[in-house]
Scaffold this motif. Structure first.
Motif, PDB file in Angstrom:
ATOM      1  N   SER A 123      39.082  42.538  51.789  1.00 29.75           N
ATOM      2  CA  SER A 123      37.632  42.466  51.599  1.00 29.75           C
ATOM      3  C   SER A 123      36.935  43.763  51.967  1.00 29.75           C
ATOM      4  N   ARG A 131      37.523  43.611  32.339  1.00 29.50           N
ATOM      5  CA  ARG A 131      36.996  42.686  33.347  1.00 29.50           C
ATOM      6  C   ARG A 131      37.835  42.776  34.630  1.00 29.50           C
ATOM      7  N   LEU A 132      39.129  42.886  34.459  1.00 27.97           N
ATOM      8  CA  LEU A 132      40.017  43.052  35.603  1.00 27.97           C
ATOM      9  C   LEU A 132      39.698  44.348  36.338  1.00 27.97           C
ATOM     10  N   GLU A 137      36.708  44.084  38.518  1.00 32.38           N
ATOM     11  CA  GLU A 137      36.959  43.456  39.815  1.00 32.38           C
ATOM     12  C   GLU A 137      37.565  44.464  40.783  1.00 32.38           C
ATOM     13  N   ARG A 172      34.775  46.701  41.999  1.00 34.08           N
ATOM     14  CA  ARG A 172      33.880  46.000  42.922  1.00 34.08           C
ATOM     15  C   ARG A 172      34.452  46.013  44.336  1.00 34.08           C
ATOM     16  N   ARG A 173      35.777  45.920  44.433  1.00 32.82           N
ATOM     17  CA  ARG A 173      36.408  45.898  45.742  1.00 32.82           C
ATOM     18  C   ARG A 173      36.399  47.280  46.413  1.00 32.82           C
ATOM     19  N   LEU A 221      44.944  42.377  45.918  1.00 33.24           N
ATOM     20  CA  LEU A 221      43.866  41.597  45.305  1.00 33.24           C
ATOM     21  C   LEU A 221      44.413  40.624  44.261  1.00 33.24           C
ATOM     22  N   GLN A 239      42.329  36.654  44.830  1.00 34.82           N
ATOM     23  CA  GLN A 239      40.917  37.046  44.848  1.00 34.82           C
ATOM     24  C   GLN A 239      40.420  37.434  43.461  1.00 34.82           C
ATOM     25  N   ILE A 240      41.362  37.742  42.564  1.00 38.77           N
ATOM     26  CA  ILE A 240      41.003  38.028  41.183  1.00 38.77           C
ATOM     27  C   ILE A 240      41.569  36.905  40.319  1.00 38.77           C
ATOM     28  N   HIS A 241      40.690  36.162  39.709  1.00 36.80           N
ATOM     29  CA  HIS A 241      41.108  35.027  38.876  1.00 36.80           C
ATOM     30  C   HIS A 241      41.155  35.460  37.412  1.00 36.80           C
TER      31      HIS A 241
END
Length: 400
Positions: free
Chosen positions: A117, A346-347, A350, A353-354, A374, A379-381
């Motif tokens: 996180s 999209r991946l 993510e 963003r981290r 991740l 944490q990544i769907h």
């Protein structure tokens, strides 16, 4: 450690005493010991002092063990025993608390969750101090927990891909700022995202390189091939020439779908400002047509209209050629997913963003380890591809 204890006391003063946690903490020791005794009795097939033919060994004392749980540290007396196996005896090892274990798995999970996180070692220890109640969580302990990611990552990157039935393959890169040789530079993490026969997406590999050069992409794709990945039905990519050459070299003749969004951006860069809306509208007529025939017609009309008005736009469009329309060969339910690299974008979003909380990552290994963590931590769907129920049609066409 003293600072962590003082911080924990300040938190207690702020929130008030946690009587529930205190009550549970007092029962943790006896609960762990009861579970360990039950586990040993099952292995021995006999309770303490019980004489029976089925007995497989004997207890021989206890040893003290300090264990940290989410309710703090506690010292337990773990039973010892010798287990008979044929003509030999061996020391019993608990499956509940394995050898050298000093923390519950939930504590290690909390440490790893904090790290993924964005927290560093000092912040992790500070955040978990109220729960651990002063139990040791040293810098080296945090490093060991995080270090397990590197071991798992090495195993993951060496796994065979022969059993991965990939139908579609997305290839793209994400840019990260990493400190290398005492200098912060922008590097590329090459990512391969596959779509399996059930429609589920799976990350096949990720690797950090200095750039998206031809040699880097060639090495990345060669790595997938050497691990047994079979040619997909179609590869979805942007306009990187090195990537295109790598795919052709390793999977000759494999269908390629050029990302329609990337191509539109290229067209807009070459279009005069007053013609932007017209170029965009005519281009949408190509990639959002109801059928391939209509798309081809719109393609020809685009070239005829803009050849003199914006020649560089036409040159850019023709550069992609028929690879811009490959998705029309597949079931209509899959067009949305195939016409762009949005699935992998999209991946990458993510990932960004981290890491945006850090100006740069300390080294290349940390960057790869973080992105891998991740993924495996959930944490990544990643959801299934649109139109996954029609993948059977694709597989039948490939077999034919």
């Amino acid at each position: 450690m003293r600072e962590s204890i003082e911080r924990s006391g300040a938190m207690e003063e702020f929130f008030g005493p946690d009587r529930l946690a205190e009550g549970l903490r007092g029962r943790v020791r006896e609960m762990i010991m009861a579970l360990a005794e039950a586990e040993l009795a099952e292995v021995l097939r006999a309770r303490s002092y019980e004489r029976k033919e089925e007995r497989r060994g004997y207890r021989n004392g206890k040893r003290h063990r300090s264990i940290s749980t989410g309710l703090g540290a506690t010292v337990i007396e773990l039973p010892r025993a010798r287990i008979s196996e044929g003509d030999r005896d061996k020391e019993w090892q608990s499956g509940l608390i394995v050898r050298y274990q000093r923390r519950a798995v939930s504590v290690d999970q909390a440490v790893l969750g904090c790290y993924l996180s964005g927290a560093n070692g000092r912040r992790i220890r500070g955040a978990l101090a109220p729960l651990l109640r002063g139990s040791p969580l040293s810098k080296s302990a945090v490093s060991r927990v995080v270090g397990r990611l590197e071991e798992l990552f090495s195993q993951w990157r060496c796994r065979s891909l022969a059993s991965e039935p990939v139908v579609f393959l997305y290839l793209d890169a994400i840019a990260l700022r990493v400190r290398i040789a005492k200098k912060v530079i922008s590097v590329a993490v090459l990512v391969g995202l596959g779509v399996k026969e059930d429609g589920q997406k799976a990350i096949l590999d990720l690797e950090l390189f200095q750039s998206e050069s031809s040699s880097c992409w060639d090495g990345f794709v060669e790595g997938l091939v050497s691990r047994g990945l079979k040619p997909p039905c179609v590869v979805i990519m942007d306009g990187n020439k090195g990537l295109r050459a790598a795919v052709e070299k390793n999977w000759p003749g494999t269908a390629v779908q050029r990302c329609t969004v990337h191509k539109l951006r290229n067209l807009e860069r070459h279009a005069p400002h007053h013609a932007l809306e017209g170029v965009k509208s005519d281009y949408h007529g190509i990639v959002y047509a109801e059928a391939l025939e209509q798309a081809n017609k719109a393609y020809r009309e685009f070239i005829s209209k803009w050849k003199k008005l914006a020649p560089k736009v036409v040159v850019s469009l023709e550069e992609a050629g028929e690879e811009l329309l490959t998705f029309y060969r597949f079931p209509k339910s899959q067009w949305k997913s195939l016409r762009t690299t949005n699935a992998i974008e999209r991946l990458n979003g993510e990932f960004r963003r981290r890491v945006k909380t850090q100006s740069s990552l300390p080294d290349a290994r940390t960057a790869e380890r973080l992105l891998f963590g991740l993924i495996i931590s959930g944490q990544i769907h990643i959801r299934r591809i649109d139109g996954w129920r029609d993948l059977k049609q694709v597989l039948l066409l490939k077999a034919a």
